[in-house]
Write an enzyme that holds these catalytic residues in place. Structure first.
Site, PDB file in Angstrom:
ATOM      1  N   HIS A 195      -2.226  84.898  49.961  1.00 10.95           N
ATOM      2  CA  HIS A 195      -2.602  85.691  51.138  1.00 10.95           C
ATOM      3  C   HIS A 195      -4.071  86.121  51.029  1.00 10.95           C
ATOM      4  O   HIS A 195      -4.858  85.955  51.953  1.00 10.95           O
ATOM      5  CB  HIS A 195      -1.698  86.918  51.259  1.00 10.95           C
ATOM      6  CG  HIS A 195      -2.167  87.900  52.272  1.00 10.95           C
ATOM      7  ND1 HIS A 195      -2.106  87.657  53.630  1.00 10.95           N
ATOM      8  CD2 HIS A 195      -2.757  89.121  52.140  1.00 10.95           C
ATOM      9  CE1 HIS A 195      -2.619  88.695  54.287  1.00 10.95           C
ATOM     10  NE2 HIS A 195      -3.027  89.585  53.404  1.00 10.95           N
ATOM     11  N   TYR A 237       6.749  84.725  45.640  1.00  8.37           N
ATOM     12  CA  TYR A 237       7.690  84.795  46.762  1.00  8.37           C
ATOM     13  C   TYR A 237       7.917  83.455  47.473  1.00  8.37           C
ATOM     14  O   TYR A 237       8.581  83.402  48.495  1.00  8.37           O
ATOM     15  CB  TYR A 237       7.261  85.871  47.777  1.00  8.37           C
ATOM     16  CG  TYR A 237       5.826  85.751  48.269  1.00  8.37           C
ATOM     17  CD1 TYR A 237       5.494  84.884  49.297  1.00  8.37           C
ATOM     18  CD2 TYR A 237       4.808  86.514  47.694  1.00  8.37           C
ATOM     19  CE1 TYR A 237       4.193  84.782  49.751  1.00  8.37           C
ATOM     20  CE2 TYR A 237       3.498  86.429  48.136  1.00  8.37           C
ATOM     21  CZ  TYR A 237       3.196  85.558  49.172  1.00  8.37           C
ATOM     22  OH  TYR A 237       1.898  85.449  49.613  1.00  8.37           O
ATOM     23  N   ARG A 279      -0.089  78.609  55.366  1.00  3.84           N
ATOM     24  CA  ARG A 279      -1.133  79.098  54.481  1.00  3.84           C
ATOM     25  C   ARG A 279      -0.896  78.481  53.115  1.00  3.84           C
ATOM     26  O   ARG A 279       0.071  78.807  52.446  1.00  3.84           O
ATOM     27  CB  ARG A 279      -1.099  80.635  54.421  1.00  3.84           C
ATOM     28  CG  ARG A 279      -1.780  81.202  53.195  1.00  3.84           C
ATOM     29  CD  ARG A 279      -2.000  82.679  53.267  1.00  3.84           C
ATOM     30  NE  ARG A 279      -0.810  83.515  53.362  1.00  3.84           N
ATOM     31  CZ  ARG A 279       0.038  83.783  52.360  1.00  3.84           C
ATOM     32  NH1 ARG A 279      -0.117  83.234  51.191  1.00  3.84           N
ATOM     33  NH2 ARG A 279       1.067  84.589  52.555  1.00  3.84           N
TER      34      ARG A 279
HETATM   35  C1  LIG Z   1      -2.310  97.875  60.566  1.00  5.72           C
HETATM   36  C2  LIG Z   1      -2.276  97.181  59.242  1.00  5.72           C
HETATM   37  N1  LIG Z   1      -1.151  97.226  58.511  1.00  5.72           N
HETATM   38  C3  LIG Z   1      -1.108  96.585  57.319  1.00  5.72           C
HETATM   39  C4  LIG Z   1      -2.206  95.911  56.847  1.00  5.72           C
HETATM   40  C5  LIG Z   1      -2.136  95.166  55.523  1.00  5.72           C
HETATM   41  N2  LIG Z   1      -2.095  93.729  55.801  1.00  5.72           N
HETATM   42  C6  LIG Z   1      -3.197  92.968  55.724  1.00  5.72           C
HETATM   43  S1  LIG Z   1      -2.924  91.391  56.169  1.00  5.72           S
HETATM   44  C7  LIG Z   1      -1.285  91.681  56.431  1.00  5.72           C
HETATM   45  C8  LIG Z   1      -0.370  90.568  56.873  1.00  5.72           C
HETATM   46  C9  LIG Z   1      -0.783  89.957  58.159  1.00  5.72           C
HETATM   47  O1  LIG Z   1      -0.063  88.786  58.377  1.00  5.72           O
HETATM   48  P1  LIG Z   1      -0.315  87.862  59.608  1.00  5.72           P
HETATM   49  O2  LIG Z   1      -0.545  88.672  60.833  1.00  5.72           O
HETATM   50  O3  LIG Z   1       0.784  86.873  59.667  1.00  5.72           O
HETATM   51  O4  LIG Z   1      -1.714  87.129  59.285  1.00  5.72           O
HETATM   52  P2  LIG Z   1      -2.119  86.282  57.996  1.00  5.72           P
HETATM   53  O5  LIG Z   1      -2.755  87.262  57.035  1.00  5.72           O
HETATM   54  O6  LIG Z   1      -0.909  85.642  57.433  1.00  5.72           O
HETATM   55  O7  LIG Z   1      -3.128  85.298  58.461  1.00  5.72           O
HETATM   56  C10 LIG Z   1      -0.972  93.017  56.188  1.00  5.72           C
HETATM   57  C11 LIG Z   1       0.361  93.609  56.333  1.00  5.72           C
HETATM   58  C12 LIG Z   1      -3.380  95.917  57.630  1.00  5.72           C
HETATM   59  N3  LIG Z   1      -4.482  95.273  57.278  1.00  5.72           N
HETATM   60  N4  LIG Z   1      -3.382  96.534  58.842  1.00  5.72           N
END
Ligand SMILES: Cc1ncc(C[n+]2csc(CCOP(=O)(O)OP(=O)(O)O)c2C)c(N)n1
Length: 361
Positions: free
Chosen positions: A260, A269, A256
């Site tokens: 985020h 970070y 990425r």
């Molecule tokens: C169940 C849940 N827990 C926490 C969140 C907050 N949250 C949004 S995106 C994210 C990280 C997700 O990372 P990843 O699965 O690696 O996907 P990326 O966003 O990096 O594409 C988190 C913890 C959420 N949306 N849903």
């Protein structure tokens, strides 16, 4: 007695390297037009991404999760699907959604906070994007199980991140998929971070691809910045699914490049040096190097594509911004065919403040 019960391999696939050179033995057969189309959608994704970030900063867009760096993973994987196959995307998947046929103006509306933006047109076999991390995994496997029961010869693609691969939803979905031999492709975009949590803290497993082994189906890691490799691995997985051979996990090893979301500051970070190492692997630039050296496209044609995609995005922005204002009740309307009483009373409560929401009072 001591013996080895089983041994497993985790293959890795790269077709197009950082210099834009291909491994001729592994290169899938593509027409010039097909490569141009791939490039065009990758550029459209990047352009839409840049425009959406600017709109957010101008207060014309809500929270947005940029896809920069992941264009090859998104475009290469979804190109392997046919119209009748289903996609269960994650919030960052604008490239995948565009390929699947989701109008860009609707995607823009969704990120502007307009629920009607995820009212997916009937002819687009895609589930609405989901913000709940990994929540789409059980849905996708359920759809794949249903397709098998109905003898529909289709594949279902479930797109998720490295962070989602640690969630129970993923494990439960993958277990069901393995046991029921469901026609699903788990497409993990390992972009190295789940917000600020690096991949190294996400799991002690060496690869995410190897998690498939525990569920009884194959996993492969691909260079996720190489659109040809992503397409090749995804197509094999989709064809396996359609042929009744069960699920596959494809891990796209990517990065990425941006924050985020628009609410994040990735410089807190991760180092500049790390980012610049990944910039050298940029999926769009890599494809450009290939296209120039193989005479698929000239620099002039690339400039024309940059201009026409910007035009397309600007048109979609106009369309999204001129959509009629949404009714406050819309956030409830698309949830159930028949609205439960509890939601009806919440909707009525909200409606009392509708004037405030639309800035009328
Ligand atoms: C169940 C849940 N827990 C926490 C969140 C907050 N949250 C949004 S995106 C994210 C990280 C997700 O990372 P990843 O699965 O690696 O996907 P990326 O966003 O990096 O594409 C988190 C913890 C959420 N949306 N849903």
């Amino acid at each position: 007695m001591e013996k080895i019960l089983a041994r497993f391999d985790v293959p890795y696939l790269q077709v197009l390297n950082e210099k834009g050179e291909t491994d001729k033995k592994l290169m899938p057969k593509f027409s010039k037009d097909a490569i141009m189309k791939m490039y065009e959608v990758m550029v459209l994704t990047r352009t839409a991404d840049d425009v959406m970030l600017k709109l957010q900063r101008e207060g014309r867009m809500g929270t947005y999760a940029p896809a920069r760096g992941q264009e090859a993973s998104q475009v290469g994987s979804t190109l392997a699907l046919r119209g009748e196959d289903w996609l269960f995307p994650l919030y960052r998947d604008i490239g995948s959604m565009i390929i699947k046929g989701m109008p860009l103006s609707l995607i823009l509306r969704y990120f502007r906070g307009d629920e009607r933006g995820m009212c997916v047109p009937r002819n687009v076999n895609m589930f609405p994007t989901i913000i709940t991390v990994a929540g789409q995994c059980p849905h996708a496997v359920g759809a794949a199980m249903a397709a098998k029961i109905r003898s529909d010869k289709i594949a279902v693609m479930c797109s998720f991140g490295d962070g989602a691969s640690s969630k129970g939803d993923f494990y439960e979905a993958a277990n069901f998929a393995g046991v029921f031999h469901s026609p699903v492709v788990f497409l993990c975009q390992n972009n190295q971070y789940a917000i600020s949590v690096p991949r190294s803290s996400q799991s002690a497993a060496e690869t995410i691809a190897q998690k498939a082994i525990a569920f009884g189906f194959p996993g492969v890691q691909v260079d996720g910045n190489d659109v040809f490799a992503v397409y090749k691995a995804s197509l094999e997985a989709v064809e396996r699914a359609r042929a009744g051979k069960g699920p596959t996990l494809v891990e796209c090893f990517t990065y990425r490049m941006g924050d985020h979301t628009t609410s994040d500051d990735a410089s807190r970070y991760r180092s500049r040096e790390e980012v610049s190492e990944w910039v050298k692997k940029d999926p769009v630039a890599r494809l450009e190097k290939y296209m120039v050296s193989e005479n698929v496209m000239t620099g002039k044609e690339m400039k024309e594509i940059a201009a026409s995609t910007l035009n397309e995005v600007e048109k979609a922005v106009k369309e999204a911004e001129s959509a009629p204002k949404q009714d406050a009740g819309d956030i409830f309307r698309f949830m159930y065919a028949e609205m439960p009483k509890r939601l009806q009373s919440q909707r009525d409560y909200l409606k009392r403040f509708e004037g405030d929401i639309n800035g009328k009072r």
